[in-house]
Write a protein that holds these residues in place. Structure first.
Motif, PDB file in Angstrom:
ATOM      1  N   VAL A  87     -13.478  -2.162  51.360  1.00  0.00           N
ATOM      2  CA  VAL A  87     -14.109  -1.599  50.171  1.00  0.00           C
ATOM      3  C   VAL A  87     -14.456  -0.136  50.442  1.00  0.00           C
ATOM      4  CG1 VAL A  87     -15.958  -1.867  48.487  1.00  0.00           C
ATOM      5  CG2 VAL A  87     -15.089  -3.887  49.703  1.00  0.00           C
ATOM      6  N   PRO A  88     -13.671   0.791  49.869  1.00  0.00           N
ATOM      7  CA  PRO A  88     -13.967   2.212  50.068  1.00  0.00           C
ATOM      8  C   PRO A  88     -15.265   2.595  49.365  1.00  0.00           C
ATOM      9  CG  PRO A  88     -11.734   1.888  49.170  1.00  0.00           C
ATOM     10  CD  PRO A  88     -12.461   0.586  49.045  1.00  0.00           C
ATOM     11  N   THR A  89     -16.169   3.195  50.099  1.00  0.00           N
ATOM     12  CA  THR A  89     -17.442   3.648  49.531  1.00  0.00           C
ATOM     13  C   THR A  89     -18.069   4.669  50.464  1.00  0.00           C
ATOM     14  OG1 THR A  89     -19.753   3.003  49.148  1.00  0.00           O
ATOM     15  CG2 THR A  89     -18.457   1.511  50.509  1.00  0.00           C
ATOM     16  N   PRO A  90     -18.666   5.724  49.897  1.00  0.00           N
ATOM     17  CA  PRO A  90     -19.328   6.704  50.776  1.00  0.00           C
ATOM     18  C   PRO A  90     -20.492   6.073  51.531  1.00  0.00           C
ATOM     19  CG  PRO A  90     -19.597   7.306  48.443  1.00  0.00           C
ATOM     20  CD  PRO A  90     -18.707   6.111  48.486  1.00  0.00           C
ATOM     21  N   ALA A  91     -20.907   4.849  51.141  1.00  0.00           N
ATOM     22  CA  ALA A  91     -22.008   4.164  51.828  1.00  0.00           C
ATOM     23  C   ALA A  91     -21.501   3.236  52.933  1.00  0.00           C
ATOM     24  CB  ALA A  91     -22.824   3.360  50.808  1.00  0.00           C
ATOM     25  N   PRO A 135     -16.983  -2.580  54.119  1.00  0.00           N
ATOM     26  CA  PRO A 135     -17.158  -1.341  53.355  1.00  0.00           C
ATOM     27  C   PRO A 135     -16.960  -0.178  54.313  1.00  0.00           C
ATOM     28  CG  PRO A 135     -19.073  -2.828  53.158  1.00  0.00           C
ATOM     29  CD  PRO A 135     -18.263  -3.289  54.329  1.00  0.00           C
ATOM     30  N   PHE A 136     -16.108   0.780  53.930  1.00  0.00           N
ATOM     31  CA  PHE A 136     -15.836   1.894  54.851  1.00  0.00           C
ATOM     32  C   PHE A 136     -15.863   3.214  54.098  1.00  0.00           C
ATOM     33  CE2 PHE A 136     -11.686   3.496  53.678  1.00  0.00           C
ATOM     34  CZ  PHE A 136     -11.183   2.477  52.887  1.00  0.00           C
ATOM     35  N   SER A 137     -16.115   4.286  54.861  1.00  0.00           N
ATOM     36  CA  SER A 137     -16.158   5.642  54.307  1.00  0.00           C
ATOM     37  C   SER A 137     -15.237   6.547  55.105  1.00  0.00           C
ATOM     38  CB  SER A 137     -17.592   6.177  54.388  1.00  0.00           C
ATOM     39  OG  SER A 137     -17.605   7.579  54.205  1.00  0.00           O
ATOM     40  N   LEU A 138     -14.613   7.505  54.439  1.00  0.00           N
ATOM     41  CA  LEU A 138     -13.764   8.477  55.136  1.00  0.00           C
ATOM     42  C   LEU A 138     -14.574   9.591  55.767  1.00  0.00           C
ATOM     43  CD1 LEU A 138     -10.642   9.130  52.882  1.00  0.00           C
ATOM     44  CD2 LEU A 138     -10.925   7.495  54.749  1.00  0.00           C
ATOM     45  N   GLY A 139     -15.790   9.801  55.308  1.00  0.00           N
ATOM     46  CA  GLY A 139     -16.579  10.910  55.843  1.00  0.00           C
ATOM     47  C   GLY A 139     -17.724  11.203  54.904  1.00  0.00           C
ATOM     48  N   ASP A 140     -18.524  12.165  55.273  1.00  0.00           N
ATOM     49  CA  ASP A 140     -19.763  12.413  54.537  1.00  0.00           C
ATOM     50  C   ASP A 140     -19.548  13.381  53.375  1.00  0.00           C
ATOM     51  OD1 ASP A 140     -21.008  10.620  56.170  1.00  0.00           O
ATOM     52  OD2 ASP A 140     -21.726  12.146  57.583  1.00  0.00           O
ATOM     53  N   TYR A 141     -18.842  12.897  52.386  1.00  0.00           N
ATOM     54  CA  TYR A 141     -18.610  13.616  51.135  1.00  0.00           C
ATOM     55  C   TYR A 141     -18.248  12.561  50.103  1.00  0.00           C
ATOM     56  CZ  TYR A 141     -14.080  12.962  53.273  1.00  0.00           C
ATOM     57  OH  TYR A 141     -13.006  12.399  53.903  1.00  0.00           O
ATOM     58  N   VAL A 142     -18.218  12.942  48.832  1.00  0.00           N
ATOM     59  CA  VAL A 142     -18.026  11.941  47.784  1.00  0.00           C
ATOM     60  C   VAL A 142     -16.701  12.159  47.050  1.00  0.00           C
ATOM     61  CG1 VAL A 142     -18.987  10.942  45.667  1.00  0.00           C
ATOM     62  CG2 VAL A 142     -20.518  11.652  47.510  1.00  0.00           C
ATOM     63  N   LEU A 143     -15.906  11.098  46.963  1.00  0.00           N
ATOM     64  CA  LEU A 143     -14.669  11.104  46.181  1.00  0.00           C
ATOM     65  C   LEU A 143     -14.930  10.395  44.857  1.00  0.00           C
ATOM     66  CD1 LEU A 143     -12.301   9.930  49.081  1.00  0.00           C
ATOM     67  CD2 LEU A 143     -12.604  12.276  48.238  1.00  0.00           C
ATOM     68  N   ASN A 144     -14.027  10.593  43.902  1.00  0.00           N
ATOM     69  CA  ASN A 144     -14.226   9.966  42.588  1.00  0.00           C
ATOM     70  C   ASN A 144     -13.910   8.477  42.590  1.00  0.00           C
ATOM     71  OD1 ASN A 144     -15.142  12.194  41.237  1.00  0.00           O
ATOM     72  ND2 ASN A 144     -13.085  12.911  40.737  1.00  0.00           N
ATOM     73  N   GLY A 145     -13.174   8.038  43.604  1.00  0.00           N
ATOM     74  CA  GLY A 145     -12.814   6.629  43.655  1.00  0.00           C
ATOM     75  C   GLY A 145     -12.197   6.306  44.998  1.00  0.00           C
ATOM     76  N   GLY A 146     -11.869   5.032  45.209  1.00  0.00           N
ATOM     77  CA  GLY A 146     -11.392   4.585  46.509  1.00  0.00           C
ATOM     78  C   GLY A 146      -9.910   4.788  46.770  1.00  0.00           C
ATOM     79  N   GLU A 147      -9.149   5.261  45.763  1.00  0.00           N
ATOM     80  CA  GLU A 147      -7.694   5.308  45.923  1.00  0.00           C
ATOM     81  C   GLU A 147      -7.247   6.212  47.063  1.00  0.00           C
ATOM     82  OE1 GLU A 147      -9.302   5.373  43.067  1.00  0.00           O
ATOM     83  OE2 GLU A 147      -8.548   3.597  42.013  1.00  0.00           O
ATOM     84  N   VAL A 148      -7.811   7.419  47.139  1.00  0.00           N
ATOM     85  CA  VAL A 148      -7.423   8.359  48.203  1.00  0.00           C
ATOM     86  C   VAL A 148      -7.776   7.758  49.570  1.00  0.00           C
ATOM     87  CG1 VAL A 148      -7.990  10.600  49.227  1.00  0.00           C
ATOM     88  CG2 VAL A 148      -7.433  10.433  46.798  1.00  0.00           C
ATOM     89  N   ALA A 149      -8.892   7.052  49.632  1.00  0.00           N
ATOM     90  CA  ALA A 149      -9.302   6.412  50.888  1.00  0.00           C
ATOM     91  C   ALA A 149      -8.335   5.284  51.255  1.00  0.00           C
ATOM     92  CB  ALA A 149     -10.730   5.895  50.765  1.00  0.00           C
ATOM     93  N   ALA A 150      -7.890   4.517  50.259  1.00  0.00           N
ATOM     94  CA  ALA A 150      -6.919   3.441  50.537  1.00  0.00           C
ATOM     95  C   ALA A 150      -5.605   4.036  51.030  1.00  0.00           C
ATOM     96  CB  ALA A 150      -6.697   2.589  49.287  1.00  0.00           C
TER      97      ALA A 150
END
Ligand code: 6GU
Length: 244
Positions: A87-91, A135-150
Motif C-alpha cells: 500500500v503506497p502511502t507517505p505514512a 504500507p510503504f513510502s518512497l521518501g519524505d515528500y507527497v505524491l498525488n497517488g500510489g501509481e508512481v510508487a508502484a
C-alpha cells in the motif's frame, strides 16, 4: 512472480510493458495484471471516494470497490499462496534496497494504489487477515497517488528477478548493494573537453582500481548521505509498543 496493480488510472502503469521489465512480462518472468478500480463500482458515477468521517480536507477512498477488487484478484490466485499487499502511502515504511530484495523472494505482490487522502483504514485491516500488508513510502515528500510508487517498486524488485537484468554482475557493483553509494564511472574518450579520466582507471592495476573505487564510494556517501554511514542507533520512544 505474479504482480497485480489496482488503480483508478490503469494507463499510468503502461510503462511497465517497456524495456527490460516489458521483456520480463512478455517472457513470463513477471505475470502482470493491471486492474481498474472503477470496474468494481456499481453506481452510475462509478464512485470511489467519499468525504472523511470526522471532517477535514480532501476525500477518502471508499472501502466497497477495494473489497470487490481485492477479493476478485485474490480468488483468481492459488489459495495456497499468501499474497503481499503493498500500500503506497507517505505514512508507510521507507522503501529501500533491502525491502526490494525481500519482496523479490515473494511469489505474489498486489499493489493497492490510492489517490486523494488515502484508502479507508478498514480495507487495510480486513486484508491483513489474508495477506501480509506492507504500507510503504518512497521518501519524505507527497505524491498525488500510489501509481508512481508502484512503478518504482515494481522496477526495483523486477530487476532483481533471475534473468531480468542481462548481466547479474551489474547488481553487485551498483549503489546500495554494499550500503554505500556507487563510485563515479567513466568511459571513452580518455580526454573530453579538457577533462581526463582518472589515471588509476587506465593503469591496469586492478588492486589499485578497487581501492580507489572504495575510497570514492566512501567520500561520495559521506558527502551526500552521511546517514548511511552513521544511522541513528536504536532510537526508541518510551512506553510505545510496536505500533500498527
Ligand atoms: Cl508510496 N505514496 C504517496 N501517495 N506519496 C508518497 C509516497 C507514496 N512516497 C512518498 N510520497
Amino acid at each position: 512472480m505474479r504482480i497485480d496493480i489496482v488503480s483508478i488510472f490503469p494507463e499510468y502503469l503502461a510503462p511497465l510493458r517497456l524495456s527490460l521489465l516489458g521483456k520480463a512480462v512478455r517472457d513470463g518472468v513477471i505475470d502482470l495484471g493491471v486492474h481498474d478500480l472503477r470496474a468494481f463500482t456499481h453506481d452510475r458515477h462509478r464512485t470511489v471516494d467519499g468525504t472523511p468521517y470526522g471532517g477535514g480536507a480532501g476525500m477518502v477512498m471508499r472501502p466497497e470497490p477495494w473489497g470487490e477488487a481485492l477479493d476478485s484478484i485474490m480468488e483468481s490466485g492459488d489459495s495456497g499462496v499468501r499474497p503481499t499487499l503493498l500500500v503506497p502511502t507517505p505514512a508507510g515504511r521507507p522503501f529501500d534496497q533491502r525491502l526490494a530484495h525481500e519482496l523479490a523472494e515473494r511469489p505474489w505482490l498486489i499493489f493497492a494504489c490510492g489517490r486523494y487522502e488515502g484508502i479507508d483504514q478498514r480495507v487495510i485491516d480486513e486484508y491483513a487477515e489474508r495477506a501480509e500488508v506492507i504500507p510503504f513510502s518512497l521518501g519524505d515528500y507527497v505524491l498525488n497517488g500510489g501509481e508512481v510508487a508502484a512503478l518504482a517498486v515494481t522496477e526495483a524488485v523486477g530487476r532483481l528477478l533471475p534473468g531480468v537484468v542481462g548481466n547479474p554482475e551489474s547488481l553487485v557493483e551498483e549503489s546500495h548493494s554494499d550500503g554505500l553509494l556507487e563510485y563515479p564511472v567513466y568511459t571513452k574518450p580518455p580526454l573530453w573537453r579538457g577533462r581526463e579520466v582518472p589515471a588509476v582507471l587506465l593503469g591496469g592495476d586492478h588492486g589499485a582500481i578497487t581501492r580507489w573505487r572504495t575510497e570514492q564510494s566512501m567520500i561520495r556517501t559521506a558527502r551526500t548521505r552521511p546517514d548511511l554511514l552513521h544511522p541513528s542507533q536504536g532510537l526508541t520512544v518510551p512506553g510505545l509498543e510496536d505500533a500498527e
